[in-house]
Scaffold this motif. Structure first.
Motif, mmCIF file in Angstrom:
data_model
loop_
_atom_site.group_PDB
_atom_site.id
_atom_site.type_symbol
_atom_site.label_atom_id
_atom_site.label_comp_id
_atom_site.label_asym_id
_atom_site.label_seq_id
_atom_site.Cartn_x
_atom_site.Cartn_y
_atom_site.Cartn_z
ATOM 1 N N ARG A 1 0.465 1.815 -3.044
ATOM 2 C CA ARG A 1 0.308 0.938 -4.270
ATOM 3 C C ARG A 1 -0.981 0.934 -4.714
ATOM 4 N N THR B 1 0.971 -7.975 2.775
ATOM 5 C CA THR B 1 2.231 -7.903 3.099
ATOM 6 C C THR B 1 2.355 -9.020 4.019
ATOM 7 N N MET C 1 -3.035 -4.467 -6.032
ATOM 8 C CA MET C 1 -3.007 -5.258 -4.674
ATOM 9 C C MET C 1 -3.974 -6.385 -4.936
ATOM 10 N N ALA D 1 -3.272 3.981 0.232
ATOM 11 C CA ALA D 1 -2.091 3.161 0.200
ATOM 12 C C ALA D 1 -1.335 3.354 -1.048
ATOM 13 N N GLU E 1 -3.569 -3.562 1.960
ATOM 14 C CA GLU E 1 -2.078 -3.550 1.829
ATOM 15 C C GLU E 1 -1.284 -4.420 3.002
ATOM 16 N N HIS E 2 -2.093 -4.271 4.321
ATOM 17 C CA HIS E 2 -1.519 -5.099 5.446
ATOM 18 C C HIS E 2 -1.960 -6.558 5.311
ATOM 19 N N HIS F 1 -1.401 1.946 8.894
ATOM 20 C CA HIS F 1 -2.428 1.652 7.485
ATOM 21 C C HIS F 1 -3.692 2.303 7.783
ATOM 22 N N HIS G 1 5.527 -0.619 10.017
ATOM 23 C CA HIS G 1 4.480 0.414 9.301
ATOM 24 C C HIS G 1 4.788 1.856 10.133
ATOM 25 N N ILE H 1 -4.866 -0.052 -5.712
ATOM 26 C CA ILE H 1 -5.664 -1.278 -5.316
ATOM 27 C C ILE H 1 -6.047 -2.274 -6.313
#
Lengths: 323, 323, 323, 323, 323, 323
Positions: free
Chosen positions: E113, E172, E118, E111, E168-169, E160, E288, E115
């Motif tokens: 960003r 969001t 997140m 991802a 990440e999913h 993803h 995505h 981890i």
């Protein structure tokens, strides 16, 4: 003199009295006892069947569909449905009847939030648009159509089918659409503009007159998606130097907002903003139905009765407060 | 000097010679021997792969996609496909090369019937329209867009995807549509007008330049159905006193001509004429595919090979002459 | 003596008189006052509910469904629907009642055009077929089934569901199909033959007796598409030397005329002629529904009320004569 | 002399030798080195690509598709696929080559169970039918078509696409169908008859010649469902006094056995027996695909690789013996 | 010594050097020159084909799929695709190779960003949950599955499909879902919980090992929706006094989050929160894909090339900065 | 004293008497004469409308839905439907009323076969399972849920919607499923287990109380497929050393038994046994509807009236005994 009757949603059988209503349907029918008038009488809470069995000959031409009436009669049950057997009626005379408490808005179903508040919030959102031409465009559009935009329903039935419904729907989509745009790093102002223009063609698709909603000729033959396109095109043409890219993109938002061809969009979303707009439009229409369905009372405190259009029962949430 | 090569559809391997082509694609690629040019060379009969392995550095900037070229080389098979290994090429100089037989139309696939003939027939049909405003409208539309209407393809692929294809499609629909209208007692002039306007938005949806067909920005974002609507609206506005009913009906024909929402029509046919128009549009597109498929040769004289898009084999008809 | 009642479509409440009808349904029911007869009385304009409350015991066995009756009574409204309360009735005696104006065709809904005219036109079309075996085939088929082909409806409901409806449907398709074949350079005679044979299985699928339409056992278990195939096969077998290619192609036209598997065609169109036939069949059925719907009167002169099966309102065309 | 090559399914690269094959495809192609022959060589285990690069001129007319060949050559990999580069080939001479072990059945994919066994079992099932006319009908049908019924595949591809495949499919359905009929108290003999007649039209839909399967003209234009109907009708007509109800029901089983219109049945099941027949037909076709897919080896002992047509991976069952 | 090669996404042909990769596929194949190894070598930017033609016998057992390798070779084009012809390779020895710059995360797509960031944000969201039992539940779930939740992809492909993709999913959706819940007056904490639990079954559906994603046995046989249900049930059982209403509602969110039965949800959304959750799940997966597609470069600055799965080209937005 | 009334299915108008019923619905309504009670009175043969017009005030609180009543009254027709006008009623007192012939089972629709017989047969099938852990699992499951499994219906409506319906459905599927498994060489015990577990979640999805069937909260929010999964998982966990492969496979059978995602299975069949199970489940539900529809009497001895849900008429079979 008799007392004022309660609102339609609260009316019981065997009540005698009077009230003000909007007549939204008037049919002359033939029954066992000869001609009678079958009316639909509307107030802000809903509709009521009215029947005139006496003096039909005289009364039948005294008023038309779309007029406000002062009606007196007695409620009862017929074939399992509530109706008002009318003993007298006359047109409302605004000047005189306001003294007795007549207000048009009491006879017309409306959005729950005051229209003035919603309009101010929308104006504020537009004022915050950074991009010059887009802000000019939106101000122009709102100015050109203010009167209608403050009144129009969003549909003839199913969702937001009442006074101010279109404005309510646009405003909610403006809020949800820009919230999502912010999270996804999309252009918020474009999504805001999409929310404002997407259903603008409804102003020409639907005729709305004192609470009665019907389809216009252009509504039937051209439809709100294409009518909205023309309104966007004309507004953009009226602004000198309006960027053509932006004009095309606003038109794309109008055309693609149903999300797919089989739901009536002749072009499908092709930008991040168009995907977001179509998603929040569908969700808002769906949740409006869900919320109306949740108001259906039934035997079960946790679930609604079966909702035919949604094809399911709905859950009201935990009954003991958790969650 | 070498001989002129046969048309692409007739070219065999191991032929050396020259010819004129339209270059419709030019890519610079990297192979085992370094950079080379991969071209697509088009004549009226079809397309041919061209490869430039020598003097790439010099040649690669000497011409662009969309230009006519004089090309010399030798045909061969590579990975099972025919290609022309090019030994020399240059831009066509019209003045000088016409002497050698260069004609633009030999490099661009076109409708089988001469465009001038088709245009005259269409003009004659319009001249026969009885209703004044409608005839004025159609004359105005044809006059405003004559150049493009004589050239445009009807699609990027699948059917009528060549020079004059739109005109051919419109004219066939004018003939079939009015024939059906006559039998059903429908308004023939309205169906004729529908045939002429239904795909008029393709002039803005597609860019067509020397045989190369591509989608424009407005083609992608707005689409030919909505673009056609704007063209109709603008043309009608330009005619003083044009009946608004008729304007709405022409727009309805444009918007509904795909026949149903899931095929991209935002409104569905609502008049006898609109049903006829949608039926002949679908039939003409379908039969154009069928006729192309029937040209596929195969081992079986009675049936074509499997046609993937149509999902079937096609019957060429009795082989012994009956029927 | 009482007067003759107007046709069903024109009958008002509170009219007393007599008329001739075809009885298409007879049920013995139990009401508050004991047994009564509920009849459906048909004339060429439509159907009427009839009720016998007196002398039920005697009258109930005096006639059967499918018989013509002379009925006397008084019209009224019950539960919002018109019905005839019958005071006397008897079977029609043709010899005697013709003097009073009885004609079978006045009691049975029929195609608007005289059947003799349609039959002559069809015969003329067949006489014009150039190809010998095909002409022989069609003459044989018409000769073998003349009586039924002149009477049969095309369906139990939805479209052409009346006397001569099949012939009307076939003839319209013959005209539209050959018109399209001519424009597309397809074999007109094959399309004409397709129009004649495509629904021939309906003669065995449906039973038609004095205006009453029902499904036969073979109609339910085998269906008109397969029944038509057998009729074509048998007719072809009866003609010495009939080309087998042509036999197969006629069968293909019968089997593929619904256009796709999901509409009930076990094979899909594979020839230009089969595509044309399926297109004109669908269009004719659709336009028949559209034209019936256009006869629905409603409040709006421009649009019909909502038509449930078509899923739309229909446009009657401009109200001011243009277009 | 060189050795005999292993069966196609076992052949590795870099093996030299000879074997007998059925040639099921022969194409003359042009490569870098000029013309060559591309063959498909079949034995009972599968197919193998063959290439003739030498003596092409002489060999290309020495044999045809559908003939048995004695081929000698060397296996290798080309573009990732196994092929046999052929050094010599000639037609099989049955008399002489049987001595070397030639047997036709070694060159043609066949049902796993011996055809004679399957045929005997089917005959025994028919002999057990209690109802006289039905037993006569089935005996007649089997007798009239014995040769083809013992050979035919059930399809060109997807399931049972090999010698005896139709018989295998029919027999399995006879067993499953009657087992279900017994449990549900349905008429077992009718279901048995349905299993036997349901695909009988395949005998005319498909041409089958020495392992090569293709569609006939009637297969394309009429299809096995309608062809089967004609075979049933003709067989029934040939039996004096055959009950018409039973004839209609057998036709219904043929016509409805795909289960629904969108799968190609022009009428849908209307009896308990027809529902059972459609269910076991679908299940048998599906399980045949599943069993073939389970034979695909892959890295995972528990699951097959992704199967595109079935849209899933398949589970081979527990690897440790439970269940 | 040779230089370090650029990342896969930047690699050109004709480069010689070395780098670290994760081997995600290893096949032994047979080519013209005998056996060779076909590898897929992965770094964080994507995948690269590797070929070992020399010392195959020795190298083929020196490493396995899933191991990190130090590889040296030269890039080239083969059949139009880039590949690395490997001259030497060995397993990575972490201790020693870190000095040369080896880092596992450089070999695994992740991802965008970090981890850790997140994860912290998700923990903070959970800490803000007002309702006690729900907060306990979410803390417990995160604690029990922290290691996997920080690593797992959200899918094997499509969206993803990389390290940290699930987190990440989820994050969001937590943000979009609670934003919508706030606007609609729905229970934000329930939507947040839904975002966290909805795909929790993916931890058991997918196996994820050093960047390689595959389906587990339970993933194939049970699927992530049902596996997630069991995880929720077990977690709730582990909390004394957990409200059963809330347990049922969390399960409902897991089961209904695909929005409809045909997308694999065995029950469809029945609460406002479930409708919101399904909407944001679909939108996030769709956007995505859209964002990945927007990274496809092509000739047109405004539009991407045709995207097959989305069935359209995508618009990058105005090229001149407006909007 | 008055006589005992016949069973509901045999009751005519104008009968006076008494009987025992289960009250499955009780509504207080307002009519012209004031409040009355509208009841639904059930016996094993079906349901009957009951009306209490007198002593409403006293009677309305004397009993509740779900109680057995002794009712006395007179049957009549109202609005075309049979109803019982009740003159007296009281709760059943089991001890006392059994003397007069009261039996609960006479008031509740039940499977045609005695439940004890079905249960014994199911136990015998389980006893025959060879594989130890599977037999233990099934015995445990049946033991844990015996009371409910002997009572439960299989659905709220459509098929097997009566006492013992689930057991009847399971047992038929056990018989058909194992018959097919035997023919296909599949694992019979696994299919048997699938039949037993596939709908086990219905015990929690539906509430069943004295003949009244309703959905539970978990039935609405979680659904029987997922509830069944949890029951299987829990039962397997309770058996030490239960093979995990087998546990996963049983769960797969529960989850996939609807056959495809659009029918509500979150995973689709992936083993031979799962395909068989889905096929026999669909067939059993379908045939149950067919058999109920075949009981509809109508004018035609060969065909039923149109069945709306099945979308067809049904064939009763030859009327003259053949076949």
């Amino acid at each position: 003199m008799s007392v004022r009757l309660p609102r339609n949603v609260k009316l019981d059988p065997d009540r005698t009295g009077w009230n003000f209503y909007l007549c939204v349907r008037k049919d002359l029918r033939i029954g066992k006892g000869g001609e009678y008038l079958a009316l639909v009488l509307q107030d802000a809470s809903g509709q009521l069947a009215g029947r005139v069995f006496e003096n039909v000959e005289r009364l039948k031409d005294e008023f038309e569909t779309g007029e406000f009436l002062r009606v007196e009669g007695r409620s009862g049950i017929h074939n399992g449905e509530l109706q008002l057997v009318i003993t007298s009626l006359r047109r409302v005379h605004a000047a005189q009847d306001e003294a007795q408490g007549f207000r048009e808005e009491d006879c017309v179903p409306s959005a729950p939030r005051p229209i003035g508040d919603m309009w101010s919030e929308l104006q504020a959102l537009v004022a915050g648009v950074a991009e010059g031409p887009l802000r000019v465009f939106l101000h122009r559009l709102l100015a050109d159509h203010e009167a209608a935009l403050r009144e129009w329903p969003a549909a003839q039935q199913i969702h937001h089918a009442y006074r101010g419904g279109l404005l309510e729907h646009v405003l909610t989509m403006a809020r949800t659409g820009t919230a999502l745009a912010r999270i996804y790093g999309a252009r918020e102002d474009v999504v805001l503009a999409g929310a404002i223009v997407h259903d603008i063609g409804k102003l020409q698709e639907l005729a709305y007159d004192s609470g009665a909603i019907s389809y216009t000729r252009d509504g039937n033959l051209v439809g709100h998606i294409a009518l909205g396109l023309v309104l966007v095109r004309d507004t953009a043409r009226g602004i000198a130097g309006f960027p053509d890219d932006l004009r095309a993109e606003l038109e794309h938002l109008v055309l693609s907002h149903h999300g797919s061809r089989d739901r009536g969009s002749p072009v499908e979303p092709k930008s991040v903003e168009a995907f977001i707009l179509a998603a929040v439009d569908e969700l808002d229409a769906r949740l409006h139905q869900v919320r109306q369905a949740l108001q259906d009372e039934g035997a079960d405190p946790a679930f609604t009765p079966w909702h035919k259009r949604l094809g399911r029962v709905l859950y009201r949430g935990p009954q003991d407060g958790q969650g």
